[in-house]
Write a protein that holds these residues in place. Structure first.
Motif, short mmCIF file in Angstrom:
data_model
loop_
_atom_site.label_atom_id
_atom_site.label_comp_id
_atom_site.label_asym_id
_atom_site.label_seq_id
_atom_site.Cartn_x
_atom_site.Cartn_y
_atom_site.Cartn_z
N TYR A 244 0.87 -1.16 0.00
CA TYR A 244 0.00 0.00 0.00
C TYR A 244 0.91 1.22 0.00
CZ TYR A 244 -3.77 -3.16 1.55
OH TYR A 244 -4.68 -4.16 1.64
N ILE A 245 0.74 2.08 -0.99
CA ILE A 245 1.62 3.23 -1.18
C ILE A 245 0.81 4.52 -1.12
CG2 ILE A 245 3.13 4.40 -2.85
CD1 ILE A 245 4.43 1.91 -1.84
N MET A 246 1.33 5.49 -0.38
CA MET A 246 0.72 6.81 -0.33
C MET A 246 1.78 7.83 -0.70
SD MET A 246 -1.32 8.65 2.80
CE MET A 246 -2.77 7.63 2.65
N ASP A 247 1.39 8.79 -1.53
CA ASP A 247 2.32 9.85 -1.94
C ASP A 247 2.33 10.93 -0.85
OD1 ASP A 247 3.31 12.33 -2.97
OD2 ASP A 247 3.00 11.60 -5.00
N ILE A 248 3.49 11.12 -0.24
CA ILE A 248 3.67 12.16 0.78
C ILE A 248 4.72 13.13 0.25
CG2 ILE A 248 4.30 12.67 3.18
CD1 ILE A 248 1.83 10.88 3.02
N ASP A 249 4.28 14.33 -0.10
CA ASP A 249 5.18 15.37 -0.61
C ASP A 249 6.04 14.87 -1.77
OD1 ASP A 249 4.22 17.17 1.32
OD2 ASP A 249 5.69 16.47 2.79
N GLY A 250 5.43 14.14 -2.68
CA GLY A 250 6.14 13.66 -3.87
C GLY A 250 6.95 12.39 -3.65
N ASN A 251 6.90 11.83 -2.44
CA ASN A 251 7.63 10.60 -2.15
C ASN A 251 6.64 9.48 -1.83
OD1 ASN A 251 10.31 11.72 -2.25
ND2 ASN A 251 9.81 12.74 -0.32
N ASP A 252 6.82 8.33 -2.47
CA ASP A 252 5.97 7.18 -2.18
C ASP A 252 6.35 6.60 -0.83
OD1 ASP A 252 4.53 7.35 -4.48
OD2 ASP A 252 5.67 5.83 -5.56
N ARG A 253 5.35 6.37 0.01
CA ARG A 253 5.56 5.78 1.33
C ARG A 253 4.79 4.48 1.40
NH1 ARG A 253 7.40 8.89 5.70
NH2 ARG A 253 7.51 6.79 6.53
N ALA A 254 5.49 3.39 1.66
CA ALA A 254 4.84 2.09 1.85
C ALA A 254 4.35 2.02 3.29
CB ALA A 254 5.83 0.96 1.57
N PHE A 255 3.04 1.91 3.48
CA PHE A 255 2.53 1.90 4.84
C PHE A 255 1.87 0.60 5.24
CE2 PHE A 255 -0.99 3.53 2.35
CZ PHE A 255 -2.10 2.92 2.91
N ASP A 256 1.70 -0.32 4.29
CA ASP A 256 1.11 -1.61 4.65
C ASP A 256 1.43 -2.63 3.57
OD1 ASP A 256 -0.30 -3.44 6.17
OD2 ASP A 256 -2.25 -2.51 5.89
N GLN B 234 15.12 -2.20 -0.16
CA GLN B 234 15.34 -1.70 1.21
C GLN B 234 14.54 -0.44 1.50
OE1 GLN B 234 19.23 -2.33 2.75
NE2 GLN B 234 19.23 -0.38 3.84
N HIS B 235 14.40 0.45 0.51
CA HIS B 235 13.66 1.70 0.77
C HIS B 235 12.18 1.44 1.08
CE1 HIS B 235 12.65 1.34 -3.53
NE2 HIS B 235 11.62 2.13 -3.26
N LEU B 236 11.58 0.40 0.48
CA LEU B 236 10.18 0.07 0.77
C LEU B 236 10.03 -0.47 2.19
CD1 LEU B 236 8.97 -1.63 -2.53
CD2 LEU B 236 8.35 0.62 -1.66
N LEU B 237 10.94 -1.35 2.57
CA LEU B 237 10.89 -1.89 3.93
C LEU B 237 11.14 -0.80 4.96
CD1 LEU B 237 12.72 -5.31 3.44
CD2 LEU B 237 10.26 -4.84 3.48
N ALA B 238 12.09 0.09 4.67
CA ALA B 238 12.39 1.19 5.59
C ALA B 238 11.17 2.10 5.72
CB ALA B 238 13.60 1.98 5.10
N ASN B 239 10.52 2.43 4.60
CA ASN B 239 9.29 3.23 4.64
C ASN B 239 8.26 2.59 5.54
OD1 ASN B 239 9.74 5.46 3.02
ND2 ASN B 239 9.18 4.39 1.15
N TYR B 240 8.05 1.31 5.35
CA TYR B 240 7.06 0.57 6.13
C TYR B 240 7.39 0.61 7.62
CZ TYR B 240 4.39 -3.32 8.01
OH TYR B 240 3.57 -4.10 8.78
N LEU B 241 8.67 0.52 7.93
CA LEU B 241 9.10 0.53 9.33
C LEU B 241 9.16 1.93 9.93
CD1 LEU B 241 11.94 -2.12 8.99
CD2 LEU B 241 9.75 -2.42 10.16
N GLY B 242 9.02 2.94 9.08
CA GLY B 242 9.06 4.32 9.57
C GLY B 242 10.46 4.81 9.88
#
Length: 188
Positions: free
Chosen positions: A56-68, A165-173
């Protein structure tokens, strides 16, 4: 079908219920990075992941954030958007080739109104999602990055753990550099 194994763990389904659900199911294949749900679209499908996983990806200030993530034997959808009759504020994207049993949201909601068996299924799925999101929120607010990473290792299938790694890091906050440090400490 795996969907019925999960549903039978909620409530024993008779042949009539299984037939009614089977009539609604359309099995779809998704390629890597293919979108199950687009931002701005209504939630018209509830999916059940037969094979693969989704992010699950949400765009936050032009950056994709994996949150789930949703993995095999889990449901995928925009439950919030569905309940609030709002378009999706995020996207759901296949991590790799995946197979999903898709059910039209409108018809599933009608089943919930039709029969106590379907109401129990819907309530149990909603409760499971609520608990999963509560645990995720608690983890993000109160657990250390290292503990969140260890929880990720123990709960996610290998296919998710192999994501960039960037997706997992996003998910982990956390940042990917922090994730790299945590991984190197774990190897020692």
């Amino acid at each position: 079908m795996e969907l019925f194994n999960v549903l039978d763990n909620i409530i024993s389904l008779d042949k009539a219920h299984k037939d009614q659900i089977s009539e609604l199911v359309e099995v779809k294949n998704y390629k890597k990075n293919e979108k199950f749900l687009l931002k701005g679209d209504p939630c018209s499908v509830i999916g059940f992941v037969i094979k693969g996983s989704f992010r699950y990806i949400m765009d936050i200030d032009g950056n994709d954030r994996a949150f789930d993530f949703s993995v095999e034997n889990e449901f995928i959808s925009d439950y919030y958007g569905m309940l609030k009759s709002q378009p999706a504020s995020f996207e759901i994207i296949a991590n790799h080739a995946s197979v999903v049993a898709c059910l039209p949201t409108e018809k599933v909601l009608k089943l919930f109104d039709q029969d106590m068996t379907y109401q129990k299924i819907g309530r149990t799925i909603a409760e499971t999602e609520f608990c999963r999101h509560h645990e995720r929120l608690t983890s993000l607010m109160y657990h250390s990055p290292q503990r969140r990473y260890l929880d990720l290792l123990s709960t996610m299938p290998e296919s998710v753990l192999k994501l960039p790694q960037h997706l997992l890091a996003n998910y982990l906050g956390i940042t990917k550099e922090t994730l790299s440090r945590i991984r190197s400490r774990k190897l020692q």
